[in-house]
Design a protein around this motif. Structure first.
Motif, PDB file in Angstrom:
ATOM      1  N   UNK A 104       0.984  -1.242   0.154  1.00  0.00           N
ATOM      2  CA  UNK A 104      -0.091  -0.392  -0.373  1.00  0.00           C
ATOM      3  C   UNK A 104       0.918   1.086  -0.182  1.00  0.00           C
ATOM      4  N   UNK A 105       2.042   1.453   0.892  1.00  0.00           N
ATOM      5  CA  UNK A 105       2.810   2.077   1.102  1.00  0.00           C
ATOM      6  C   UNK A 105       3.252   2.886  -0.977  1.00  0.00           C
ATOM      7  N   UNK A 106       3.945   1.402  -1.151  1.00  0.00           N
ATOM      8  CA  UNK A 106       4.539   1.319  -2.907  1.00  0.00           C
ATOM      9  C   UNK A 106       3.441   1.907  -3.744  1.00  0.00           C
ATOM     10  N   UNK A 107       2.139   1.539  -3.435  1.00  0.00           N
ATOM     11  CA  UNK A 107       0.940   1.788  -4.102  1.00  0.00           C
ATOM     12  C   UNK A 107       0.689   3.616  -4.636  1.00  0.00           C
ATOM     13  N   UNK A 108       0.911   3.570  -3.063  1.00  0.00           N
ATOM     14  CA  UNK A 108       0.424   4.758  -2.710  1.00  0.00           C
ATOM     15  C   UNK A 108      -0.007   6.606  -4.113  1.00  0.00           C
ATOM     16  N   UNK A 109      -0.558   6.878  -4.439  1.00  0.00           N
ATOM     17  CA  UNK A 109      -0.329   7.424  -5.844  1.00  0.00           C
ATOM     18  C   UNK A 109       0.042   7.403  -7.076  1.00  0.00           C
ATOM     19  N   UNK A 111      -1.770   5.719  -8.924  1.00  0.00           N
ATOM     20  CA  UNK A 111      -2.403   5.084  -9.245  1.00  0.00           C
ATOM     21  C   UNK A 111      -3.882   6.963  -9.837  1.00  0.00           C
ATOM     22  N   UNK A 115      -9.724   6.668 -10.002  1.00  0.00           N
ATOM     23  CA  UNK A 115      -9.323   4.915 -10.315  1.00  0.00           C
ATOM     24  C   UNK A 115     -10.968   4.198  -9.351  1.00  0.00           C
ATOM     25  N   UNK A 116     -11.848   3.456 -10.223  1.00  0.00           N
ATOM     26  CA  UNK A 116     -12.273   2.762  -9.509  1.00  0.00           C
ATOM     27  C   UNK A 116     -11.500   1.764  -8.428  1.00  0.00           C
ATOM     28  N   UNK A 117     -11.051   1.033  -8.941  1.00  0.00           N
ATOM     29  CA  UNK A 117     -10.276  -0.258  -8.334  1.00  0.00           C
ATOM     30  C   UNK A 117      -8.592   0.085  -8.439  1.00  0.00           C
ATOM     31  N   UNK A 118      -7.858   0.152  -7.188  1.00  0.00           N
ATOM     32  CA  UNK A 118      -6.027  -0.357  -6.856  1.00  0.00           C
ATOM     33  C   UNK A 118      -5.828  -1.551  -6.662  1.00  0.00           C
ATOM     34  N   UNK A 120      -3.659  -4.089  -6.701  1.00  0.00           N
ATOM     35  CA  UNK A 120      -3.281  -4.646  -6.234  1.00  0.00           C
ATOM     36  C   UNK A 120      -2.280  -6.187  -6.514  1.00  0.00           C
TER      37      UNK A 120
ATOM     38  N   UNK B 166     -15.633  -0.268   0.704  1.00  0.00           N
ATOM     39  CA  UNK B 166     -14.539  -1.283  -1.065  1.00  0.00           C
ATOM     40  C   UNK B 166     -13.959   0.504  -1.478  1.00  0.00           C
ATOM     41  N   UNK B 170     -10.094  -0.688  -1.787  1.00  0.00           N
ATOM     42  CA  UNK B 170      -9.794  -1.400  -2.909  1.00  0.00           C
ATOM     43  C   UNK B 170      -9.717   0.018  -4.047  1.00  0.00           C
ATOM     44  N   UNK B 171      -9.325   0.949  -3.336  1.00  0.00           N
ATOM     45  CA  UNK B 171      -9.608   1.662  -4.434  1.00  0.00           C
ATOM     46  C   UNK B 171      -8.328   2.913  -4.237  1.00  0.00           C
ATOM     47  N   UNK B 172      -8.058   4.059  -4.744  1.00  0.00           N
ATOM     48  CA  UNK B 172      -5.966   4.489  -5.137  1.00  0.00           C
ATOM     49  C   UNK B 172      -7.017   5.963  -4.181  1.00  0.00           C
ATOM     50  N   UNK B 175      -6.886   4.759  -0.393  1.00  0.00           N
ATOM     51  CA  UNK B 175      -5.749   4.137  -0.124  1.00  0.00           C
ATOM     52  C   UNK B 175      -4.708   5.744   0.435  1.00  0.00           C
ATOM     53  N   UNK B 190       4.203  11.976  -2.258  1.00  0.00           N
ATOM     54  CA  UNK B 190       4.060  10.995  -3.354  1.00  0.00           C
ATOM     55  C   UNK B 190       2.944  12.243  -4.378  1.00  0.00           C
ATOM     56  N   UNK B 192       0.484  14.568  -3.154  1.00  0.00           N
ATOM     57  CA  UNK B 192      -0.858  14.565  -3.183  1.00  0.00           C
ATOM     58  C   UNK B 192      -1.220  15.767  -2.558  1.00  0.00           C
TER      59      UNK B 192
END
Lengths: 505, 314
Positions: A104-109, A111, A115-118, A120, B166, B170-172, B175, B190, B192
Motif C-alpha cells: 500500500x505504501x508503494x502503490x500510494x499515489x 494510480x 480509478x474505481x479499483x486499486x 493490487x 470498498x 479497494x481504491x487508490x 489508500x 507522493x 498528493x
C-alpha cells in the motif's frame, strides 16, 4: 563506477539561488548529473543541501536559476511534476505510513485517484520483480511497523523504482543503518546505476562518500566550493573543502580512572536488560548501537524517569532508594537528554526559566517557596557568557534558539555545578561541526576533572573518538566493555547487529 | 425471565433493531471517513440535526423523497466544508471547532424551523419512506423481516457501508485517504495534497452524517421536532472506536446498539413498573460503554488523527 563521463545528462541545475531574508541558503549552484553515476553531495549541516533538494521537489521556490530533467525544464514549485519527471527522494525521516502494508505504501499515489479499483495484483507482481532484480528483499504484505529500519529504507527505494525514477536522491541514508546494512545498501546502489539510474548521495560521512561515489560536490555555506572526481581525491582534501579550515581534533590524554560512581547490576526495565554497567570517574563510557535497541530505557534509568524493575543501582557506592528524577538530580547526575526540543527545554519558557528548571527549589534560587528572579537572571547571564549561548538575552524564549545553542544551554544547566556523573544521550545529533566540537570539548573537560560520563550515541565515529570504554547495545543487551582502540569499527558493527553476544554475555 | 429471552426471538424486535441502527450506520460511516483521513468531527450531532431538518423541509415543501435525501447530504457537506476549512488549512483545534459546528448547526436549524413554520405547535407529518418487502427473502424467519422488509432508506445504509469499505480498501482514493490519517508526509511525498484529501473526506463524511439525520425525519418519525437527534451523534463517535475504524465492524456495532435500544423498550413491557423506566433507557448506553471497553483496548487509531498538517514541518 567510472566511465559515466560520456553518458547523457539526466539532471541539470543552472544558477539555482535561494535566499531566506539575509541568509543565502543556495548561491548560484550549477551542476549536471549523468546517467549511471553516483554523485555525492557533501556538506555540513546548514550548508544548503536540504534546501537545494527542497527546491528540486518544489517545496521551495528558487529566487533564481533553472532546473531541467533530460533537457526539459522543470516547473518550479510543483512536487507532482518533479515526481513525474523521474526524480525520487529517500528522506532521512522515512515518509511511510506505519500501519499500512508495504504494497500500500508503494502503490500510494501511483494510480489516478478516481480509478474505481486499486490494482493490487499488478503492484504485487512488479514489487516482487523489482525486489528480485535489485536485491531489495521485503515482504509486500508486511506492515511497515513490523519492519526493521533497513527494510523500511528498502521500501522507500522500491517506492522510487516503482515510479520509474531516473534520478534517486538519498538523504543521509546510512544514518540509521549498521555498517553491514550500509554495505548492502551500497551494493544495491551499484546495481541501480548499472541499470542507468543516476544517484545523488547526500552525506557528511567522508568514508562512505569515498566508497560509493563517482564524483563529489562540496557545499559550504550555500555555495558549491568544489567538485572532485572521487578517484582523484582523498578524505583529507574533502574534509578541508567541506569545513573550510582545519578543525583541531580534541587532544585526548590517557584516562585516569577513579572510583566507580555508578554501578548497575542485573538492571532490567522495559525491553532492556538484565545489564551490568559500571561508570568510573575520569572516564567516558560509550554506548554504541543502532537506535531503538534499549538506549532510551538505559538513559531513562540513569536520569531517574524509570526505576529499575529488577537488579540494583548504586550511586557512589550507596544503593539508590526510591528512584525518581529528583533523586537522580540529588545524587549529582547531570542529564543531557536525547530529545532537546521535547524533553531538554520548554520552548515557550525563557532561557532563564529553563536554566533553573532543575534547581529552582535550591536556596540559591528560592526562599520559602518564592523565586529569587534576580539571582536566576544573574545565573542565566553567566551561563550565556560561559557557554557561548547565542540568544537575545536571558528572557528570550528557548524555542528561538538554534539547535547548537539550545544544546549549549542544556550543557550549561547540566555541567555548571561540576556534577560527578553525566549522562549525555545523543548530545551532538543534528549539530554542525563547530557545535559538535564544542560539546565534545566540554565532555572531555568534565572527564579531566574526574566526572563519570556516559555517552550514548548512534554516531560510531563519535563513540570511537571519545570513549575510554565502549559497550555495544543490541536488543536490550549490553556487550562487555572494550577499551579504547581494542575493537575495529567492523567488529563493533558486528556487535551492533547482535553478533557475538551469546558467548560474550 | 423466559419472557425476557423470548423478546430475542420475535421478528418485530429485530426489525426495530435494524431500523434504530440505520441512522447510526450512516453517521458512523461519515465519522469514520473523517477520522480515517485524520480529522475528528464533533460537528456530527449538529450536522445530524441540520440533515434531519433539511430532508424533512424539502419533502414538506413538496419535494421528492430522494431529493430530500440529496438536500440533506448537501447541507451536511456545507457544514463539513466549514469544519474542514477551520481545521485543515487553518489547523484550529478539532475538538473546539467540532463543538462549535454542532452548536451552530443546531441553533441555525431551530432558527430556520421557526422562520419557516412560525405558527406550528405540533410538528406536521410528511409522507415518508415506506417499507419495501423484497420477495422470497423477506419470508425468511427472523432475519427476513429485519433485513428485507425495511424502507429503501435502510437498504441504502447497508449499500453505503459496502461502498465505504470498498472505497477505503479497494481504491487508490481510499489508500490516499488512509495515508492522510496515518502519515500525511507520506501522502505529500507522493505529490498528493493532504489538504484536498482531508477537505474532501470531511465534506463527504459530513454529508453521510446529515443523511443519517434525515433518516430520522424521513424513515422513522416522519416529522421534525426539537431534540430529536438526542445524542445519537455522540453514540456514533463511540461506535467508530468500537468498530476500530473499520466499516464492517462499525456496521455491526450500530446494529448491536440498535438491538440494545430495541430490547430495553420491550423489556420495560415485560418487567413493568418494578424498575423505574429510566434504568432501561440507560441500558443501551451502559452496554455500549462496556462493549467499548472490551473491544477497543487493542484498537489502533489513525496515527495522525487530530494532528493538523502543515507542509514542510516535521
Amino acid at each position: 563506477m567510472t566511465g559515466a563521463a560520456a553518458a547523457p545528462v539526466v539532471l541539470r541545475l543552472e544558477g539555482v539561488t535561494k535566499r531566506f531574508g539575509p541568509l543565502t541558503a543556495n548561491d548560484a549552484i550549477s551542476f549536471a548529473l549523468r546517467r549511471g553515476e553516483v554523485v555525492a553531495l557533501l556538506g555540513e549541516n546548514g550548508a544548503g543541501k536540504t534546501t537545494l533538494m527542497s527546491i528540486l521537489f518544489g517545496h521551495y521556490l528558487a529566487d533564481a536559476g533553472r532546473v531541467a530533467v533530460e533537457g526539459r525544464p522543470l516547473p518550479p514549485g510543483d512536487t507532482r511534476a518533479a515526481l513525474a519527471a523521474g526524480l525520487a527522494m529517500v528522506h532521512q525521516h522515512f515518509t511511510l505510513a506505519d500501519s499500512m502494508s508495504v504494497l500500500e505504501n508503494i502503490a500510494l499515489g501511483t494510480q489516478p485517484l478516481w480509478s474505481p479499483r486499486l490494482d493490487r495484483g499488478r503492484a504485487l507482481k512488479r514489487i516482487r520483480e523489482m525486489s528480485a532484480d535489485f536485491g531489495l528483499e521485503v515482504d509486500p504484505a508486511a506492515r511497515i511497523a513490523d519492519l526493521s529500519v533497513g527494510e523500511r529504507q528498502r521500501v522507500e527505494i522500491l517506492k522510487a523504482l516503482y515510479r520509474e525514477a531516473r534520478v534517486l536522491i538519498l538523504d543521509e541514508p546510512t544514518a540509521v543503518l549498521t555498517p553491514q546494512e550500509s554495505e548492502a545498501l551500497f551494493a544495491t546502489l551499484r546495481r541501480l546505476v548499472a541499470r542507468g539510474l543516476a544517484i545523488i548521495f547526500i552525506s557528511h560521512k567522508l568514508g562512505e562518500v569515498m566508497a560509493v561515489s563517482d564524483r563529489v560536490l562540496v557545499l559550504r555555506a550555500g555555495r558549491l566550493v568544489g567538485e572532485r572526481a572521487t578517484a582523484e581525491t582523498d578524505r583529507h582534501a574533502l574534509a578541508e573543502l567541506m569545513v573550510g579550515a582545519e578543525i583541531a581534533r580534541p587532544d585526548i590524554g590517557p584516562a585516569q580512572p577513579g572510583p566507580a560512581l555508578v554501578e548497575m547490576k542485573g538492571v532490567t526495565v522495559g525491553g532492556l536488560g538484565p545489564i551490568d554497567l559500571t561508570l568510573r570517574g575520569g572516564e567516558i563510557t560509550g554506548i554504541a548501537g543502532v537506535s531503538g535497541n534499549g538506549q532510551a530505557a538505559l538513559a531513562e534509568v540513569l536520569s531517574g524517569t524509570l526505576a529499575p524493575e529488577a537488579g540494583t543501582l548504586a550511586i557512589e557506592g550507596r544503593a539508590a532508594g526510591a528512584w525518581s528524577p529528583r533523586a537522580a538530580l540529588a545524587s549529582g547526575i547531570a542529564r543531557v537528554p536525547e530529545d532537546r526540543h521535547g524533553v531538554g527545554v520548554i520552548g515557550d519558557m525563557s532561557v532563564t526559566e529553563n536554566l533553573v528548571a532543575e534547581a529552582y527549589r535550591a536556596p540559591a534560587f528560592s526562599r520559602r517557596g518564592w523565586m529569587k528572579r534576580p539571582a536566576a537572571r544573574d545565573f542565566a547571564r553567566r551561563v550565556i557568557r560561559d557557554y557561548e549561548v547565542k540568544c537575545s538575552g536571558p528572557e528570550a524564549p528557548a524555542r528561538l534558539l538554534s539547535g547548537g545553542n539550545m544544546q549549549k544551554l542544556i550543557l550549561g544547566r547540566a555541567l555548571d555545578g561540576a556534577p560527578r556523573i553525566i549522562l549525555a544521550s545523543q548530545p551532538t545529533r543534528g549539530l554542525d561541526v563547530g557545535a559538535v566540537a564544542y560539546v565534545h570539548a566540554r565532555l572531555l573537560e568534565a572527564r579531566a576533572r574526574g566526572a563519570a560520563v556516559l555517552l550514548i550515541s548512534e554516531d560510531l565515529d563519535e563513540i570511537m573518538a571519545l570513549s575510554d570504554r565502549i559497550h555495544v547495545i543490541s536488543r536490550g543487551r549490553l556487550s562487555p566493555a572494550s577499551a579504547r582502540g581494542e575493537l575495529s569499527i567492523r567488529e563493533i558493527g558486528a556487535r551492533m547487529a547482535g553478533l557475538g553476544f551469546d558467548h560474550a554475555a | 425471565m423466559a419472557a425476557a429471552l423470548e423478546i430475542l426471538f420475535t421478528a418485530s424486535f429485530w426489525v426495530a433493531a435494524v431500523r434504530i441502527a440505520s441512522p447510526l450506520i450512516f453517521a458512523t460511516l461519515g465519522e469514520l471517513i473523517c477520522e480515517r483521513a485524520g480529522v475528528l468531527n464533533l460537528g456530527i450531532e449538529g450536522i445530524m440535526v441540520a440533515g434531519a431538518f433539511a430532508g424533512w423541509i424539502t419533502v414538506y415543501s413538496g419535494g421528492d423523497l430522494w431529493t430530500g435525501v440529496a438536500v440533506a447530504a448537501l447541507t451536511g457537506a456545507a457544514f463539513g466544508l466549514l469544519h474542514g476549512l477551520l481545521t485543515v488549512p487553518l489547523g484550529l483545534s478539532q475538538h473546539v471547532t467540532g463543538i462549535g459546528i454542532t452548536l451552530l448547526a443546531t441553533s441555525l436549524t431551530y432558527y430556520t424551523y421557526r422562520l419557516a413554520l412560525p405558527e406550528v405547535t405540533s410538528p406536521p407529518k410528511i409522507e415518508a419512506f415506506r417499507p419495501l418487502e423484497i420477495p422470497v427473502l423477506s419470508d425468511l424467519p427472523l432475519i427476513g423481516p429485519a433485513l428485507f422488509a425495511q424502507t429503501p432508506f435502510t437498504y441504502l445504509a447497508f449499500v453505503a457501508a459496502a461502498l465505504v469499505a470498498w472505497l477505503l480498501y479497494r481504491t487508490p482514493l481510499g489508500l490516499a485517504l488512509r495515508a492522510a490519517g496515518e502519515n500525511p508526509d507520506a501522502l505529500e511525498a507522493q505529490g498528493l495534497s493532504v489538504t484536498a484529501i482531508r477537505m474532501g473526506a470531511v465534506a463527504a463524511g459530513s454529508a453521510l452524517m446529515a443523511v443519517g439525520g434525515a433518516f430520522l425525519t424521513m424513515s422513522a418519525f416522519n416529522s421534525f421536532f426539537f431534540e430529536m437527534v438526542n445524542g445519537r451523534g455522540w453514540v456514533c463517535i463511540a461506535l467508530v472506536v468500537f468498530g476500530s475504524w473499520r466499516p464492517g465492524k462499525a456496521l455491526l456495532g450500530a446494529i448491536l446498539f440498535g438491538a440494545f435500544d430495541a430490547y430495553q423498550v420491550r423489556l420495560q413491557g415485560v418487567v413493568g413498573d418494578a424498575v423505574p423506566y429510566q434504568v432501561f433507557l440507560m441500558l443501551p448506553y451502559v452496554l455500549s460503554i462496556l462493549a467499548l471497553v472490551a473491544v477497543s483496548r487493542r484498537a489502533s487509531y489513525p496515527r495522525a488523527l487530530m494532528v493538523p498538517y502543515r507542509k514542510g514541518e516535521r
